[in-house]
Design a protein around this motif. Structure first.
Motif, PDB file in Angstrom:
ATOM      1  N   SER A   7      71.851 -70.827  23.577  1.00  0.00           N
ATOM      2  CA  SER A   7      71.064 -70.948  24.800  1.00  0.00           C
ATOM      3  C   SER A   7      71.080 -72.397  25.281  1.00  0.00           C
ATOM      4  O   SER A   7      71.210 -72.664  26.483  1.00  0.00           O
ATOM      5  CB  SER A   7      69.637 -70.482  24.546  1.00  0.00           C
TER       6      SER A   7
ATOM      7  N   SER B 147      71.393 -66.604  27.949  1.00  0.00           N
ATOM      8  CA  SER B 147      70.189 -66.815  28.752  1.00  0.00           C
ATOM      9  C   SER B 147      69.185 -65.717  28.428  1.00  0.00           C
ATOM     10  O   SER B 147      69.558 -64.608  28.044  1.00  0.00           O
ATOM     11  CB  SER B 147      70.522 -66.819  30.241  1.00  0.00           C
ATOM     12  N   TYR B 148      67.937 -66.068  28.556  1.00  0.00           N
ATOM     13  CA  TYR B 148      66.844 -65.123  28.336  1.00  0.00           C
ATOM     14  C   TYR B 148      66.321 -64.637  29.675  1.00  0.00           C
ATOM     15  O   TYR B 148      66.075 -65.433  30.579  1.00  0.00           O
ATOM     16  CB  TYR B 148      65.684 -65.801  27.587  1.00  0.00           C
ATOM     17  N   ALA B 149      66.154 -63.332  29.800  1.00  0.00           N
ATOM     18  CA  ALA B 149      65.545 -62.763  31.000  1.00  0.00           C
ATOM     19  C   ALA B 149      64.031 -62.886  30.877  1.00  0.00           C
ATOM     20  O   ALA B 149      63.502 -63.215  29.817  1.00  0.00           O
ATOM     21  CB  ALA B 149      65.954 -61.296  31.152  1.00  0.00           C
ATOM     22  N   ARG B 150      63.317 -62.602  31.937  1.00  0.00           N
ATOM     23  CA  ARG B 150      61.849 -62.695  31.920  1.00  0.00           C
ATOM     24  C   ARG B 150      61.232 -61.758  30.883  1.00  0.00           C
ATOM     25  O   ARG B 150      60.198 -62.058  30.314  1.00  0.00           O
ATOM     26  CB  ARG B 150      61.270 -62.372  33.291  1.00  0.00           C
ATOM     27  N   ASP B 151      61.901 -60.635  30.636  1.00  0.00           N
ATOM     28  CA  ASP B 151      61.367 -59.684  29.659  1.00  0.00           C
ATOM     29  C   ASP B 151      61.800 -60.016  28.231  1.00  0.00           C
ATOM     30  O   ASP B 151      61.518 -59.264  27.303  1.00  0.00           O
ATOM     31  CB  ASP B 151      61.767 -58.249  30.017  1.00  0.00           C
ATOM     32  N   GLY B 152      62.512 -61.131  28.049  1.00  0.00           N
ATOM     33  CA  GLY B 152      62.905 -61.568  26.720  1.00  0.00           C
ATOM     34  C   GLY B 152      64.278 -61.093  26.269  1.00  0.00           C
ATOM     35  O   GLY B 152      64.726 -61.442  25.193  1.00  0.00           O
ATOM     36  N   ARG B 153      64.951 -60.313  27.107  1.00  0.00           N
ATOM     37  CA  ARG B 153      66.283 -59.822  26.739  1.00  0.00           C
ATOM     38  C   ARG B 153      67.323 -60.934  26.869  1.00  0.00           C
ATOM     39  O   ARG B 153      67.256 -61.763  27.770  1.00  0.00           O
ATOM     40  CB  ARG B 153      66.689 -58.651  27.623  1.00  0.00           C
TER      41      ARG B 153
END
Length: 134
Positions: A50, A56-62
């Motif tokens: 990262s 990259s991390y999405a807003r939902d943590g994925r």
């Protein structure tokens, strides 16, 4: 490889040598994480990848891979494919890798239709890759 792809790979990898474990983590994320939690391999490498802007991390943590990571994985597959053809002309390459290497004149289809031969340009590229230590 085309000069632009070799330059990209060399630039990306200059100060960011990835381990086999980190490449495995990128490939796992690229295939998609099926469960709620990522594998131990992905979890172990996610922070560094990262930071290198490869995950990259999405807003939902994925987790997802970035465009930079997609290019890096493709160029790595092309280098591995070129090395495989140099070692065994009958090796089966992925369609997109064979198309790219053929389009860039690194390999040529054999006359009998089975496998590929590496071109002089391909040999030069492999020599450059080995010089860079990639």
């Amino acid at each position: 490889m085309g000069a632009e792809h070799l330059a990209f790979y060399g630039k990306v990898m200059k100060n960011e040598k990835l381990t086999t474990d980190e490449y495995d983590a990128l490939e796992q994320v690229a295939r998609g994480i099926k469960t709620e939690r990522p594998s131990a391999c992905v979890a172990r490498n996610a922070k560094r990848l990262s930071g290198l802007k490869l995950l990259s991390y999405a807003r939902d943590g994925r987790l997802s891979i970035t465009e930079k990571a997609q290019q890096l994985l493709f160029v790595r597959r092309c280098i591995m494919g070129l090395r495989a053809v140099a070692a065994d002309p009958l090796v089966k390459l992925d369609t997109d890798v064979a198309y790219f290497l053929g389009k860039k004149a690194h390999i040529q289809a054999r006359a009998d239709g089975e496998g590929h031969d590496i071109s002089e340009k391909g040999r030069d590229s492999l020599a450059d890759i080995d010089t860079l230590g990639l």
